[in-house]
Design a protein around this motif. Structure first.
Motif, PDB file in Angstrom:
ATOM      1  N   THR A 194       0.824  -1.204   0.000  1.00  0.00           N
ATOM      2  CA  THR A 194       0.000   0.000   0.000  1.00  0.00           C
ATOM      3  C   THR A 194       0.862   1.260   0.000  1.00  0.00           C
ATOM      4  OG1 THR A 194      -0.184  -0.177   2.415  1.00  0.00           O
ATOM      5  CG2 THR A 194      -1.973  -1.092   1.105  1.00  0.00           C
ATOM      6  N   ASP A 195       2.100   1.176   0.514  1.00  0.00           N
ATOM      7  CA  ASP A 195       2.994   2.337   0.466  1.00  0.00           C
ATOM      8  C   ASP A 195       3.210   2.810  -0.973  1.00  0.00           C
ATOM      9  OD1 ASP A 195       3.327   2.327   3.190  1.00  0.00           O
ATOM     10  OD2 ASP A 195       5.252   1.293   3.157  1.00  0.00           O
ATOM     11  N   PRO A 239      -5.987   6.362   6.349  1.00  0.00           N
ATOM     12  CA  PRO A 239      -6.362   5.635   5.140  1.00  0.00           C
ATOM     13  C   PRO A 239      -7.146   6.505   4.156  1.00  0.00           C
ATOM     14  CG  PRO A 239      -7.850   5.064   6.918  1.00  0.00           C
ATOM     15  CD  PRO A 239      -6.830   5.990   7.507  1.00  0.00           C
ATOM     16  N   GLY A 262      -4.152  -3.328   5.733  1.00  0.00           N
ATOM     17  CA  GLY A 262      -2.987  -3.038   4.900  1.00  0.00           C
ATOM     18  C   GLY A 262      -2.511  -1.608   5.038  1.00  0.00           C
ATOM     19  N   SER A 263      -3.315  -0.755   5.686  1.00  0.00           N
ATOM     20  CA  SER A 263      -2.904   0.623   5.928  1.00  0.00           C
ATOM     21  C   SER A 263      -2.042   0.691   7.183  1.00  0.00           C
ATOM     22  CB  SER A 263      -4.133   1.521   6.119  1.00  0.00           C
ATOM     23  OG  SER A 263      -3.754   2.804   6.592  1.00  0.00           O
ATOM     24  N   VAL A 277      -6.594   0.184  -3.364  1.00  0.00           N
ATOM     25  CA  VAL A 277      -5.612   0.663  -4.345  1.00  0.00           C
ATOM     26  C   VAL A 277      -5.033  -0.416  -5.255  1.00  0.00           C
ATOM     27  CG1 VAL A 277      -4.932   2.705  -3.045  1.00  0.00           C
ATOM     28  CG2 VAL A 277      -3.818   0.524  -2.552  1.00  0.00           C
ATOM     29  N   TRP A 278      -5.219  -1.707  -4.893  1.00  0.00           N
ATOM     30  CA  TRP A 278      -4.706  -2.767  -5.755  1.00  0.00           C
ATOM     31  C   TRP A 278      -5.798  -3.807  -5.990  1.00  0.00           C
ATOM     32  CZ3 TRP A 278      -0.595  -1.608  -8.306  1.00  0.00           C
ATOM     33  CH2 TRP A 278       0.425  -0.852  -7.734  1.00  0.00           C
ATOM     34  N   ARG A 328       1.137   3.205  -3.171  1.00  0.00           N
ATOM     35  CA  ARG A 328       0.029   4.068  -3.584  1.00  0.00           C
ATOM     36  C   ARG A 328      -0.256   5.160  -2.555  1.00  0.00           C
ATOM     37  NH1 ARG A 328      -0.179   3.485  -8.900  1.00  0.00           N
ATOM     38  NH2 ARG A 328      -1.136   1.560  -9.650  1.00  0.00           N
ATOM     39  N   SER A 346      -1.942   6.547   3.885  1.00  0.00           N
ATOM     40  CA  SER A 346      -1.552   5.133   3.797  1.00  0.00           C
ATOM     41  C   SER A 346      -2.828   4.342   3.514  1.00  0.00           C
ATOM     42  CB  SER A 346      -0.912   4.675   5.113  1.00  0.00           C
ATOM     43  OG  SER A 346      -0.572   3.312   5.054  1.00  0.00           O
ATOM     44  N   PRO A 347      -3.102   4.045   2.254  1.00  0.00           N
ATOM     45  CA  PRO A 347      -4.408   3.486   1.882  1.00  0.00           C
ATOM     46  C   PRO A 347      -4.599   2.040   2.316  1.00  0.00           C
ATOM     47  CG  PRO A 347      -2.944   3.529  -0.010  1.00  0.00           C
ATOM     48  CD  PRO A 347      -2.221   4.240   1.094  1.00  0.00           C
ATOM     49  N   ARG A 348      -5.864   1.628   2.321  1.00  0.00           N
ATOM     50  CA  ARG A 348      -6.185   0.216   2.532  1.00  0.00           C
ATOM     51  C   ARG A 348      -5.841  -0.555   1.260  1.00  0.00           C
ATOM     52  NH1 ARG A 348     -10.546   3.322   4.231  1.00  0.00           N
ATOM     53  NH2 ARG A 348     -10.897   3.311   6.494  1.00  0.00           N
ATOM     54  N   LEU A 349      -5.416  -1.789   1.422  1.00  0.00           N
ATOM     55  CA  LEU A 349      -4.952  -2.594   0.289  1.00  0.00           C
ATOM     56  C   LEU A 349      -6.022  -2.734  -0.785  1.00  0.00           C
ATOM     57  CD1 LEU A 349      -2.698  -4.383  -0.915  1.00  0.00           C
ATOM     58  CD2 LEU A 349      -3.709  -6.313   0.294  1.00  0.00           C
TER      59      LEU A 349
END
Length: 265
Positions: free
Chosen positions: A2-3, A195, A183-184, A211-212, A5, A205-208
């Motif tokens: 997540t880093d 997040p 994931g954040s 962003v993916w 993004r 720091s987004p949640r997984l």
């Protein structure tokens, strides 16, 4: 992952390197889970049936290296032995499939951003744990991800830090069981990370899952990595390491990254 993004790392890395680095991490994680999960299921089924079923490991393309260690663990419940065996197995398993893969070597491991990231100390492996009302961080730093022996040493080090100190293991379990894992980095330090991209005061720091996407993986490579008997020597040692507190150094790393990112127009 997540880093890649978040609001800091993308400003420091070339845009073209972000997706290959994500695929590198994603592929390694997927392979490790693919290999480890059936082993754990077989152990659980062996317990229920009260007899070892580890002769079935080859059916799941698990290395021949693991069979004697699972059988030994089933009889003795010797946790350090099976843990070190699993660490060695998982790192050897991804060596040819990821680390020595030509695409990942050219697009990730041999690139300057990846090399600089390692030697500047930004590849921290962190274990959050409760310390009163606060969350502190134990762990260590990966310096040479391409070296399988170094990765095995890192795995042993993390095991030593976490499980050779009962108070730390208990506090880490408290954090893990009481936290929703997204994931954040806000999961462990919401005072520093958010997040939400719109928060102007904290590092994004987004949640997984935000962003993916989910990535389908093929698992057609059924080769057994265990072709060199000398690897058994790596079973002989576990480093005895006192709690390695990373709280201050990690805060320093984040401040350094934030300053570096803000200096880029």
């Amino acid at each position: 992952m997540t880093d890649l993004r978040g609001s800091v790392i993308p400003r420091l890395l070339p845009t073209a390197s972000i997706h290959p680095l994500f695929l590198f991490l994603e592929r390694a994680n997927a392979l490790i889970f693919h290999d480890a999960y059936p082993q754990l299921l077989l152990y659980e089924q062996s317990k229920q049936m009260k007899k070892p079923l580890f002769h079935l490991l080859p059916c799941f393309s698990v290395s021949s290296f693991m069979k004697p260690f699972w059988e030994y663990f089933f009889e003795t419940k010797n946790s350090p032995i099976i843990t070190v065996a699993l660490i060695i197995n998982e790192q050897q398993y991804i060596q040819k499939r990821v680390i020595e893969n030509k695409f990942f070597q050219e697009r990730v491991l041999e690139t300057m951003p990846f090399i600089a990231e390692q030697w500047l100390g930004f590849n921290n492996v962190l274990i959050p744990y409760k310390a009163g009302r606060h969350i502190r961080l134990a762990g260590t730093t990966v310096r040479d991800f391409a070296d399988v022996h170094h990765r095995i040493h890192i795995g042993k080090t993390l095991y030593s830090i976490l499980f050779f100190q009962k108070p730390l293991a208990k506090r880490a379990c408290q954090f893990a069981s009481q936290t929703a894992h997204t994931g954040s980095r806000a999961d462990f330090w919401p005072q520093l990370f958010s997040p939400e991209k719109t928060d102007p005061f904290r590092i994004y720091s987004p949640r997984l899952e935000a962003v993916w996407p989910n990535i389908p993986h093929p698992f057609s490579d059924r080769r057994d990595w265990f072709t060199d008997q000398t690897i058994i020597k790596m079973m002989e040692t576990i480093p005895v390491i006192k709690e390695k507190d990373m709280t201050t150094s990690y805060m320093h790393h984040m401040q350094t990254l934030k300053i570096a990112a803000s200096a880029i127009p």
